[in-house]
Motif scaffolding. Structure first.
Motif, mmCIF file in Angstrom:
data_model
loop_
_atom_site.group_PDB
_atom_site.id
_atom_site.type_symbol
_atom_site.label_atom_id
_atom_site.label_comp_id
_atom_site.label_asym_id
_atom_site.label_seq_id
_atom_site.Cartn_x
_atom_site.Cartn_y
_atom_site.Cartn_z
ATOM 1 N N LYS A 60 51.115 22.472 -19.042
ATOM 2 C CA LYS A 60 49.851 23.147 -19.337
ATOM 3 C C LYS A 60 50.067 24.128 -20.483
ATOM 4 C CE LYS A 60 47.666 22.505 -14.948
ATOM 5 N NZ LYS A 60 46.804 23.035 -13.934
ATOM 6 N N ASN A 61 49.646 23.720 -21.666
ATOM 7 C CA ASN A 61 49.818 24.533 -22.865
ATOM 8 C C ASN A 61 48.456 24.932 -23.404
ATOM 9 O OD1 ASN A 61 52.734 24.203 -23.064
ATOM 10 N ND2 ASN A 61 52.268 22.071 -23.510
ATOM 11 N N ASN A 62 48.106 26.192 -23.328
ATOM 12 C CA ASN A 62 46.841 26.670 -23.870
ATOM 13 C C ASN A 62 46.791 26.517 -25.382
ATOM 14 O OD1 ASN A 62 45.682 27.425 -21.422
ATOM 15 N ND2 ASN A 62 46.690 29.405 -21.460
ATOM 16 N N ARG A 63 47.950 26.540 -26.028
ATOM 17 C CA ARG A 63 48.030 26.426 -27.483
ATOM 18 C C ARG A 63 48.535 25.046 -27.882
ATOM 19 N NH1 ARG A 63 51.730 30.266 -30.143
ATOM 20 N NH2 ARG A 63 52.896 28.511 -29.527
ATOM 21 N N TRP A 64 48.035 23.999 -27.265
ATOM 22 C CA TRP A 64 48.570 22.666 -27.515
ATOM 23 C C TRP A 64 48.415 22.255 -28.978
ATOM 24 C CZ3 TRP A 64 45.864 18.640 -29.495
ATOM 25 C CH2 TRP A 64 44.468 18.657 -29.384
ATOM 26 N N GLN A 65 47.345 22.720 -29.656
ATOM 27 C CA GLN A 65 47.135 22.335 -31.052
ATOM 28 C C GLN A 65 48.286 22.804 -31.940
ATOM 29 O OE1 GLN A 65 44.826 23.939 -29.205
ATOM 30 N NE2 GLN A 65 42.863 22.878 -29.334
ATOM 31 N N SER A 66 48.708 24.047 -31.773
ATOM 32 C CA SER A 66 49.791 24.561 -32.616
ATOM 33 C C SER A 66 51.121 23.885 -32.288
ATOM 34 C CB SER A 66 49.906 26.082 -32.501
ATOM 35 O OG SER A 66 50.232 26.449 -31.188
ATOM 36 N N HIS A 83 53.949 18.277 -48.529
ATOM 37 C CA HIS A 83 52.594 18.615 -48.117
ATOM 38 C C HIS A 83 52.106 17.659 -47.030
ATOM 39 C CE1 HIS A 83 52.994 20.561 -51.980
ATOM 40 N NE2 HIS A 83 51.995 21.359 -51.627
ATOM 41 N N VAL A 84 51.226 18.151 -46.189
ATOM 42 C CA VAL A 84 50.570 17.314 -45.191
ATOM 43 C C VAL A 84 49.066 17.556 -45.247
ATOM 44 C CG1 VAL A 84 52.528 17.169 -43.586
ATOM 45 C CG2 VAL A 84 50.836 18.981 -43.312
ATOM 46 N N VAL A 85 48.307 16.517 -44.947
ATOM 47 C CA VAL A 85 46.858 16.603 -44.834
ATOM 48 C C VAL A 85 46.517 16.185 -43.407
ATOM 49 C CG1 VAL A 85 44.638 15.721 -45.639
ATOM 50 C CG2 VAL A 85 46.510 16.071 -47.273
ATOM 51 N N TRP A 86 45.930 17.103 -42.665
ATOM 52 C CA TRP A 86 45.608 16.819 -41.264
ATOM 53 C C TRP A 86 44.460 15.838 -41.183
ATOM 54 C CZ3 TRP A 86 49.401 17.974 -38.380
ATOM 55 C CH2 TRP A 86 50.188 19.078 -38.654
ATOM 56 N N GLU A 87 44.619 14.830 -40.314
ATOM 57 C CA GLU A 87 43.574 13.842 -40.100
ATOM 58 C C GLU A 87 42.805 14.101 -38.808
ATOM 59 O OE1 GLU A 87 45.001 9.839 -40.218
ATOM 60 O OE2 GLU A 87 44.813 9.764 -42.391
ATOM 61 N N ARG A 88 43.554 14.213 -37.721
ATOM 62 C CA ARG A 88 42.889 14.350 -36.418
ATOM 63 C C ARG A 88 43.741 15.142 -35.447
ATOM 64 N NH1 ARG A 88 41.417 8.358 -34.620
ATOM 65 N NH2 ARG A 88 41.597 9.428 -32.645
ATOM 66 N N MET A 89 43.042 15.808 -34.556
ATOM 67 C CA MET A 89 43.654 16.455 -33.396
ATOM 68 C C MET A 89 43.022 15.765 -32.184
ATOM 69 S SD MET A 89 45.676 18.833 -34.586
ATOM 70 C CE MET A 89 45.926 20.127 -33.412
ATOM 71 N N ILE A 90 43.831 15.116 -31.395
ATOM 72 C CA ILE A 90 43.310 14.337 -30.276
ATOM 73 C C ILE A 90 43.740 14.985 -28.969
ATOM 74 C CG2 ILE A 90 43.234 12.072 -29.181
ATOM 75 C CD1 ILE A 90 44.113 10.926 -31.924
ATOM 76 N N PRO A 91 42.787 15.564 -28.224
ATOM 77 C CA PRO A 91 43.150 16.175 -26.942
ATOM 78 C C PRO A 91 43.449 15.108 -25.892
ATOM 79 C CG PRO A 91 40.793 16.365 -27.310
ATOM 80 C CD PRO A 91 41.373 15.735 -28.535
ATOM 81 N N SER A 92 44.351 15.444 -25.023
ATOM 82 C CA SER A 92 44.670 14.607 -23.869
ATOM 83 C C SER A 92 44.521 15.509 -22.655
ATOM 84 C CB SER A 92 46.096 14.074 -23.999
ATOM 85 O OG SER A 92 46.460 13.357 -22.841
ATOM 86 N N GLY A 93 43.304 15.623 -22.176
ATOM 87 C CA GLY A 93 43.015 16.588 -21.131
ATOM 88 C C GLY A 93 42.729 17.939 -21.772
ATOM 89 N N ALA A 94 42.807 18.976 -20.973
ATOM 90 C CA ALA A 94 42.484 20.318 -21.467
ATOM 91 C C ALA A 94 43.679 21.033 -22.095
ATOM 92 C CB ALA A 94 41.943 21.164 -20.322
ATOM 93 N N PHE A 95 44.898 20.630 -21.765
ATOM 94 C CA PHE A 95 46.065 21.411 -22.161
ATOM 95 C C PHE A 95 47.087 20.665 -23.014
ATOM 96 C CE2 PHE A 95 44.631 23.250 -18.101
ATOM 97 C CZ PHE A 95 44.320 24.524 -18.550
ATOM 98 N N ASN A 96 46.808 19.445 -23.433
ATOM 99 C CA ASN A 96 47.779 18.667 -24.202
ATOM 100 C C ASN A 96 47.058 17.841 -25.257
ATOM 101 O OD1 ASN A 96 50.267 19.247 -22.648
ATOM 102 N ND2 ASN A 96 49.074 18.322 -21.014
ATOM 103 N N GLY A 97 47.816 17.311 -26.198
ATOM 104 C CA GLY A 97 47.233 16.452 -27.215
ATOM 105 C C GLY A 97 48.213 16.122 -28.311
#
Length: 117
Positions: A60-66, A83-97
């Motif tokens: 359970k990570n509240n800061r899963w995005q970082s 360099h990186v260009v972000w495409e997507r952040m995909i959540p897997s439940g409330a606390f992971n992704g």
């Protein structure tokens, strides 16, 4: 006399351990720089290296995005990306992704310098 041999025998593993730690510290300072986050327009003249993906891991990570971004940046660094260009952040439940980005290698003159929002 036996005490002398015991000390000498214990000194060798300690010396090896200290040497290993010193080498780890020295080589960690030679690590590559973390890739910079950029907009797609900023990397138009750069070489595309591939897509990278990072996971926040389990738990359970509240800061899963970082955590996911950090993992993806690590993979981009291994590819030699600047360099990186972000495409997507995909959540897997409330606390992971996972975070997905495109990794690029850019020369100093190929970046337009526009800030990332």
């Amino acid at each position: 006399m036996p005490g002398f041999f015991v000390r000498k025998a214990h000194r060798k593993p300690i010396t090896k351990g200290v040497t290993a730690i010193a080498l780890a510290i020295c080589f960690s300072s030679f690590s590559m720089a973390t890739p910079t986050e950029a907009r797609l327009s900023a990397v138009a003249d750069c070489h595309f290296l591939g897509k990278v993906e990072g996971s926040s891991g389990y738990g359970k990570n509240n800061r899963w995005q970082s955590l996911a971004k950090s993992s993806a940046l690590h993979h981009a660094e291994k590819l030699g990306a600047t360099h990186v260009v972000w495409e997507r952040m995909i959540p897997s439940g409330a606390f992971n992704g996972i975070a997905i980005a495109r990794a690029y290698s850019c020369g100093a003159d190929s970046i337009d310098g526009s800030p990332v929002l």
